[in-house]
Design an enzyme around this catalytic site. Structure first.
Site, PDB file in Angstrom:
ATOM      1  N   CYS A  48      -2.407  -6.431  30.701  1.00  0.00           N
ATOM      2  CA  CYS A  48      -2.895  -6.541  31.922  1.00  0.00           C
ATOM      3  C   CYS A  48      -2.147  -7.659  32.944  1.00  0.00           C
ATOM      4  O   CYS A  48      -2.404  -7.833  34.025  1.00  0.00           O
ATOM      5  CB  CYS A  48      -4.563  -6.974  31.777  1.00  0.00           C
TER       6      CYS A  48
ATOM      7  N   LYS B  44     -15.991 -10.547  30.983  1.00  0.00           N
ATOM      8  CA  LYS B  44     -15.555  -9.289  30.236  1.00  0.00           C
ATOM      9  C   LYS B  44     -15.203  -9.365  29.082  1.00  0.00           C
ATOM     10  O   LYS B  44     -14.120 -10.275  28.714  1.00  0.00           O
ATOM     11  CB  LYS B  44     -14.345  -8.743  31.292  1.00  0.00           C
TER      12      LYS B  44
ATOM     13  N   ARG C 264      -6.012  -7.538  23.561  1.00  0.00           N
ATOM     14  CA  ARG C 264      -6.291  -8.091  24.667  1.00  0.00           C
ATOM     15  C   ARG C 264      -7.092  -9.626  24.518  1.00  0.00           C
ATOM     16  O   ARG C 264      -7.777 -10.010  25.395  1.00  0.00           O
ATOM     17  CB  ARG C 264      -7.046  -7.643  25.871  1.00  0.00           C
TER      18      ARG C 264
ATOM     19  N   GLU D  29     -17.710 -18.631  32.772  1.00  0.00           N
ATOM     20  CA  GLU D  29     -16.699 -17.620  33.440  1.00  0.00           C
ATOM     21  C   GLU D  29     -17.265 -17.229  34.844  1.00  0.00           C
ATOM     22  O   GLU D  29     -16.664 -17.287  35.790  1.00  0.00           O
ATOM     23  CB  GLU D  29     -16.567 -16.235  32.806  1.00  0.00           C
TER      24      GLU D  29
ATOM     25  N   LYS E 296     -19.775  -7.049  31.318  1.00  0.00           N
ATOM     26  CA  LYS E 296     -18.898  -5.902  30.771  1.00  0.00           C
ATOM     27  C   LYS E 296     -18.646  -5.843  29.453  1.00  0.00           C
ATOM     28  O   LYS E 296     -17.972  -6.809  28.995  1.00  0.00           O
ATOM     29  CB  LYS E 296     -17.776  -5.369  31.504  1.00  0.00           C
TER      30      LYS E 296
ATOM     31  N   TYR F  98     -20.777   6.541  33.840  1.00  0.00           N
ATOM     32  CA  TYR F  98     -20.250   7.614  33.687  1.00  0.00           C
ATOM     33  C   TYR F  98     -21.383   8.580  33.796  1.00  0.00           C
ATOM     34  O   TYR F  98     -21.294   9.887  33.996  1.00  0.00           O
ATOM     35  CB  TYR F  98     -19.215   7.720  32.464  1.00  0.00           C
TER      36      TYR F  98
HETATM   37  C1  PBG Z   1      -8.539  -2.552  32.974  1.00  0.00           C
HETATM   38  C2  PBG Z   1     -10.155  -1.834  32.457  1.00  0.00           C
HETATM   39  C3  PBG Z   1     -10.723  -1.409  31.270  1.00  0.00           C
HETATM   40  C4  PBG Z   1     -11.859  -1.002  31.562  1.00  0.00           C
HETATM   41  C5  PBG Z   1     -12.116  -1.091  32.837  1.00  0.00           C
HETATM   42  N1  PBG Z   1     -10.954  -1.761  33.553  1.00  0.00           N
HETATM   43  C6  PBG Z   1      -9.939  -1.412  29.979  1.00  0.00           C
HETATM   44  C7  PBG Z   1      -9.519  -2.509  29.095  1.00  0.00           C
HETATM   45  O1  PBG Z   1      -9.722  -3.934  29.383  1.00  0.00           O
HETATM   46  O2  PBG Z   1      -8.868  -2.278  28.042  1.00  0.00           O
HETATM   47  C8  PBG Z   1     -12.839  -0.267  30.486  1.00  0.00           C
HETATM   48  C9  PBG Z   1     -13.708   0.521  31.121  1.00  0.00           C
HETATM   49  C10 PBG Z   1     -14.309   1.499  30.173  1.00  0.00           C
HETATM   50  O3  PBG Z   1     -14.342   1.254  28.812  1.00  0.00           O
HETATM   51  O4  PBG Z   1     -15.100   2.549  30.486  1.00  0.00           O
HETATM   52  N2  PBG Z   1      -8.314  -3.655  32.393  1.00  0.00           N
END
Ligand code: PBG
Length: 322
Positions: free
Chosen positions: A130, A195, A217, A233, A248, A313
């Site tokens: 990223c 996240k 990550r 955060e 998330k 989705y």
């Molecule tokens: C970008 C990002 C990701 C997702 C949203 N923005 C992937 C990640 O961090 O690997 C995941 C979204 C999903 O799984 O629907 N960094």
């Protein structure tokens, strides 16, 4: 007064009675549908692990957005799949990048549909991380410039909201400063504040072609075990200027959606991510779960936990049922 005077079933007796006392509601205007935009014309490539979702070229995305808007859905969030990737994610902030072109086309044809953009580099780097990789790890401060440049390029193309998802320290402040400097002080930031480094992103990485080529990550996304750190955060992102914050994934982190809602007076968003979607679809396809009921139950659980905005989705099918 206990049973038998008290009988909670009285208020569950009919559909009308249940409607009367329902505590939480879903509104399509608070759904955001993720879309994957790719190069070409007339392209629609189904994503096998995410039934019903596809990579689409700009023209197809615009058609899709007309339908999305007609269903009353609040917005879309765009993920770009560029043909070319490089070490420095140059496609992410290019004037004529794939996302930038999609933004302009959507805002021209469907102006009232909100266009959110995911601000991150992983779809644009050849290594899939990223940010800028230095000595095998993502360098925080160098990455901030890339993110700020990407956010500004999205705003310039007409994005309504920018949503940084990279988890670098200080990115919200850096993006706010760059937006304000370039005349975009009216563009809000939705920070992916909490996240997590989650296995549930698996199908997305196929969809966005953004799986890291080495490592993972975990040096920037959060440890799923940590709740108090998630509050830090969020607090920091708000201090740096986030207008809204996101948790998330959603379902495995409902406790944090609730905690964030109780603690912070900003709109709370939750992202029901690809893996949450795909596991339900897999079970539905096996006949193990009922599609509509399962979908609506997961969405209302996220709403009930305290999220106003839901990235999902399921947005189209759920909107059709509401
Ligand atoms: C970008 C990002 C990701 C997702 C949203 N923005 C992937 C990640 O961090 O690997 C995941 C979204 C999903 O799984 O629907 N960094």
């Amino acid at each position: 007064m206990p049973f038998p005077e008290v009988r909670l079933r009285r208020l569950r007796s009919t559909e009308s009675m249940r409607n009367l006392v329902r505590e939480n509601h879903l509104q399509p205007a608070q759904f955001v549908l993720p879309l994957f935009v790719c190069e070409g014309e007339g392209v629609r490539r189904e994503i096998s692990s995410m039934p019903g979702n596809a990579q689409m070229s700009v023209d197809r995305i615009v058609d899709e957005c007309r339908e999305i808007h007609s269903l009353g859905i609040g917005g879309v969030i765009l993920f770009g799949i560029p043909d070319q990737k490089d070490e420095i994610a140059s496609g992410g902030s290019a004037e004529n990048g794939i996302v930038q072109r999609a933004i302009r086309a959507i805002k021209r044809e469907v102006p009232r549909l909100l266009v959110l953009t995911d601000v991150c580099n992983c779809e644009y780097t050849s290594h899939g991380h990223c940010g800028k990789v230095v000595d095998g790890d993502v360098d925080n401060d160098a990455t901030l410039e890339w993110l700020a440049a990407a956010a500004v390029s999205h705003a310039r193309a007409g994005a309504d909201i920018v949503a940084p998802s990279d988890m670098m320290d200080g990115r919200v402040g850096a993006i706010r400063k760059a937006l304000d400097r370039d005349g975009y002080s009216k563009i809000p930031i939705l920070a992916y504040a909490a996240k997590f480094s989650s296995a549930f992103y698996g199908p997305f990485r196929e969809a966005a072609e953004s799986a890291p080529q080495f490592g993972d990550r975990r040096s920037y996304q959060m440890d799923p075990a940590n709740a108090r750190e998630a509050m830090r955060e969020i607090e920091l992102d708000i201090e740096e200027g986030a207008d809204m914050i996101m948790v998330k994934p959603a379902m495995p982190y409902l406790d944090l959606i609730r905690a964030a809602h109780d603690r912070f007076d900003v709109p709370i968003a939750a992202y029901q991510v690809s893996g949450e979607f795909s596991m339900i679809m897999a079970a539905v396809r096996n006949g193990w779960l009922d599609y509509e009921r399962t979908m609506m139950e997961t969405l209302i659980s996220i709403r009930r936990a305290g999220a106003q905005i839901i990235l999902t989705y399921f947005a189209k099918d759920a909107a059709k049922l509401l």
